[in-house]
Design an enzyme around this catalytic site. Structure first.
Site, PDB file in Angstrom:
ATOM      1  N   ASP A 208       0.813  -1.206   0.000  1.00  0.00           N
ATOM      2  CA  ASP A 208       0.000   0.000   0.000  1.00  0.00           C
ATOM      3  C   ASP A 208       0.854   1.267   0.000  1.00  0.00           C
ATOM      4  OD1 ASP A 208      -2.347   1.575   0.309  1.00  0.00           O
ATOM      5  OD2 ASP A 208      -2.070   1.599   2.491  1.00  0.00           O
ATOM      6  N   TYR A 502      -6.940  -3.403  12.337  1.00  0.00           N
ATOM      7  CA  TYR A 502      -7.704  -2.207  11.941  1.00  0.00           C
ATOM      8  C   TYR A 502      -9.176  -2.363  12.287  1.00  0.00           C
ATOM      9  CZ  TYR A 502      -3.504  -0.450   9.797  1.00  0.00           C
ATOM     10  OH  TYR A 502      -2.234   0.026   9.619  1.00  0.00           O
ATOM     11  N   GLU A 538       0.733  -1.881  14.209  1.00  0.00           N
ATOM     12  CA  GLU A 538      -0.036  -0.918  13.400  1.00  0.00           C
ATOM     13  C   GLU A 538      -1.449  -0.856  13.946  1.00  0.00           C
ATOM     14  OE1 GLU A 538      -0.205  -1.476   9.122  1.00  0.00           O
ATOM     15  OE2 GLU A 538       1.931  -1.981   9.039  1.00  0.00           O
TER      16      GLU A 538
HETATM   17  C1  BDP Z   1      -1.609  -2.457   6.742  1.00  0.00           C
HETATM   18  C2  BDP Z   1      -0.310  -2.427   5.942  1.00  0.00           C
HETATM   19  C3  BDP Z   1       0.097  -1.008   5.581  1.00  0.00           C
HETATM   20  C4  BDP Z   1      -1.089  -0.267   5.010  1.00  0.00           C
HETATM   21  C5  BDP Z   1      -2.213  -0.242   6.036  1.00  0.00           C
HETATM   22  C6  BDP Z   1      -3.436   0.526   5.524  1.00  0.00           C
HETATM   23  O1  BDP Z   1       0.727  -3.050   6.671  1.00  0.00           O
HETATM   24  O2  BDP Z   1       1.161  -1.039   4.660  1.00  0.00           O
HETATM   25  O3  BDP Z   1      -0.787   1.013   4.559  1.00  0.00           O
HETATM   26  O4  BDP Z   1      -2.597  -1.573   6.270  1.00  0.00           O
HETATM   27  O5  BDP Z   1      -4.222  -0.071   4.814  1.00  0.00           O
HETATM   28  O6  BDP Z   1      -2.189  -3.699   6.712  1.00  0.00           O
HETATM   29  O7  BDP Z   1      -3.561   1.702   5.793  1.00  0.00           O
END
Ligand code: BDP
Length: 638
Positions: A208, A502, A538
């Site tokens: 991404d 997320y 993340e």
């Molecule tokens: C994560 C990835 C990252 C993306 C992020 C996103 O590791 O590279 O930019 O999602 O979608 O899964 O913002």
């Protein structure tokens, strides 16, 4: 481009280059610095450039563009180095170009370099994405595979044999990705003639960020004496107030060089010295290297001067900054200097307007100022190795780094084969060779979100992690996972579990009320299965700057804040147990390829791409300074 011409050419080059990389790895890759015996000449700046737009992208090789000045074989344009070439012109074809581009620069080499036969002249490229071939005065001097690590060639012979002081440097760079590159990608030819013209192709990737290309880091000429210090490896530890620095120096060009090592404190005082190419220096009343906000005097660096004197009396001198610190992992903690360290930091990208992934000092210094302003004590080099100058800044400011290799987007089972693995091991070797001496680097990350549930992943990660450990036993190794804990096949091999999630964004969009439950479940599942400390590597949400709504809605600054707050509530519970860090995705907005889920790039930054704060930045600032005061060894004022 006709049927897979570029692919075949790229693959041929890949195989040839892998062999030369294997050999090159026997040598060191010390960062070029000046010293009484070494000179550095930066030849970055304005270069000339041409994209090879021939259908097979092969005209440059067929017509041997490296043999004569590039301007003689066709039109050229100005191109800054370092910079990605993509956003420099008004031409969408250059922005989206796939294949070979050609760079050239004429430089003068000081006459004394040429005349003094005891001087070794090296040409070094900080990085170029992805394949590179280098010529000097029309003679090929090296090639390299991989977009994020340096490569160099001894060009003394070529310069002395060709036209003396004049040096025409030609660099061809190709951004084509294959299933076996890191990151992987594929070229897809569109064959439906009712929709696509003949030869039409696209490059597909599973990551991404925009696949910026070009010469991304400085190009340097530097000298060493013929008998020279080729590599230095230091490892540090301490016991009570005694610091121990073990060192290993390799010298090339002389088998009997006398090596002397001197360690000086910041005030210039010599604190230890030794003769010989291996040994251990003892430092009494040691000043340890502490992370930012963990100690009132962070980032203490000693200076290690290495002198190698050859039989002919010539001495080479190289000075390496050395931070004395230890790193250890238990089942619930990450210890720096035997004290628990909590990562409160960011994930970054090398990314900015106009220059793309090109190295830029104003940007680097601004980013460090912003990280320190917000109380970040760490970052991950998502999703590839960053410029060495950035690691040097981190050493000097006490910012802790998780150093990631470009193993991102490994989603296709064909990218888990032997050729991919061999290349991945080589890239880890190049990365460890380059970054092993940085005190800021506390952990290696071998990949980001690979398809670690696919059967080959078990073997693949076992090999990758154990090879990395064999290269450097002083640091833990991890990879970043997004998969379901029960199906992850690589986790048994890593030292720290790093999980990306997320909730309320890609899952249950809009439902921030579910974050608490889902995040708790995530942590308990992973810890329950592996009993290893966990970093939330993340989490985040897109926020288009200036977009507001209350109650919060997706893409507003309020929504980003609410997601963060809900995550933080859980972190605050779990950091009392086994959660050892939180890294926001992302430090700043960044460019991606064009798609229906991206509005001119990824907007999960807490800063805009121009480095202005969104509401989330202030929230994190409050939080990080508070955590620093709770977990550091001293009190800090926001
Ligand atoms: C994560 C990835 C990252 C993306 C992020 C996103 O590791 O590279 O930019 O999602 O979608 O899964 O913002």
């Amino acid at each position: 481009m006709g049927s897979s011409g570029a692919e075949r050419a790229a693959e041929r080059l890949l195989l040839a280059a892998l062999c030369s990389v294997c050999q090159a790895l026997q040598d060191g890759m010390l960062f070029p610095t000046e010293s009484p015996s070494r000179e550095v000449k930066d030849v970055s700046g304005l270069w000339i450039f041409r994209a090879d737009e021939s259908p097979e992208r092969s005209r440059g090789f067929e017509q041997q563009w490296y043999k004569s000045p590039l301007a003689e074989t066709g039109p050229v344009i100005d191109m800054p180095v370092p910079s990605s070439y993509n956003d420099i012109t008004q031409d969408a074809q250059i922005r989206d170009f796939i294949g070979w581009v050609w760079y050239e620069k004429d430089v003068w080499v000081p006459a004394r370099w040429i005349q003094d036969r005891g001087t070794r002249i090296v040409l070094r490229v900080g990085s170029a994405h992805y394949y590179s071939v280098l010529w000097v005065n029309g003679v090929k001097v090296t090639e390299h595979v991989g977009g994020h690590l340096p490569f160099e060639a001894d060009i003394s012979g070529v310069l002395r044999q060709t036209s003396g002081n004049q040096c025409r440097i030609t660099i061809a760079v190709n951004n084509t990705l294959t299933l076996e590159t890191l990151p992987p990608g594929t070229i897809q030819y569109m064959t439906d003639r009712s929709r696509y013209p003949a030869g039409y192709f696209v490059q597909n990737t599973n990551f991404d960020f925009f696949n910026y290309a070009g010469i991304h880091r400085p190009v340097l000429l530097y000298t060493t004496p013929k008998a020279h210090i080729d590599d230095i490896t230091v490892e540090t530890t301490f016991s009570d107030n005694i610091g121990l620095v073990s060192f290993n120096v390799s010298v090339l060009g002389s088998s009997k060089a006398a090596v002397k090592v001197t360690l000086s404190a910041q005030d210039g005082r010599c604190v230890a010295s030794a003769d010989g190419s291996r040994g251990v220096l003892k430092v009494t009343d040691v000043n340890l290297w502490w992370p930012y906000l963990m100690h009132e005097n962070p980032a203490y660096l000693y200076s290690m001067e290495v002198q190698a004197t050859a039989e002919d009396g010539q001495t080479d001198v190289y000075t390496l900054p050395v931070g004395i610190r230890t790193v250890k992992v238990t089942s619930t903690q990450f210890l720096i200097n035997n004290k628990p360290f909590y990562f409160h930091g960011v994930n970054k990208h090398e990314d900015a307007d106009i220059r793309g992934k090109g190295f830029d000092w104003p940007l680097v210094v601004k980013d460090f100022n912003l990280m320190k302003w917000m109380g970040a004590n760490s970052f991950r080099t998502s999703h590839y190795p960053y410029a060495e100058e950035i690691l040097q800044m981190a050493d000097r400011h006490g910012i802790v780094i998780i150093d990631e290799c470009p193993g991102v987007g490994i989603k296709d089972i064909r990218s888990f084969g032997n050729v991919s693995l061999a290349h991945h091991l080589t890239v880890m070797e190049e990365l460890v060779r380059r970054d092993k001496n940085h005190p800021s680097v506390v952990m290696w990350s071998v990949a980001n979100e690979p398809a670690s549930e696919m059967p080959p992943a078990g073997f693949y990660f076992k090999e990758l992690v154990s090879h990395t450990r064999s290269l450097d036993s002083s640091r833990p190794v991890t990879y970043i996972t997004a998969s379901n804990y029960a199906r992850d096949l690589g986790a048994p091999y890593v030292d720290v579990i790093c999980v990306n999630s997320y909730f309320s964004w890609y899952q249950d969009p809009g439902h921030t009320e579910l974050i608490g439950l889902q995040l708790n479940t995530q942590f308990d599942n992973w810890y329950g299965k592996y009993q290893k400390p966990i970093i939330q590597s993340e989490y985040g949400a897109d926020a288009v700057p200036g977009l507001h709504s209350d109650p919060p809605m997706m893409f507003t600054e309020e929504y980003q804040k609410t997601v963060l707050q809900n995550y933080h509530n859980v972190f605050d519970q779990k950091r009392k147990e086994f959660v050892i860090g939180e890294l926001i995705w992302n430090f700043a907005d960044f460019m991606t390829s064009q798609s229906i889920i991206r509005v001119v790039g990824n907007k999960k930054g807490i800063f805009t791409r121009q480095r202005q704060p969104k509401a989330g930045a202030f929230l994190l600032r409050e939080r990080y300074w508070r955590i620093a005061n709770e977990t550091g060894n001293t009190l800090f004022k926001l």
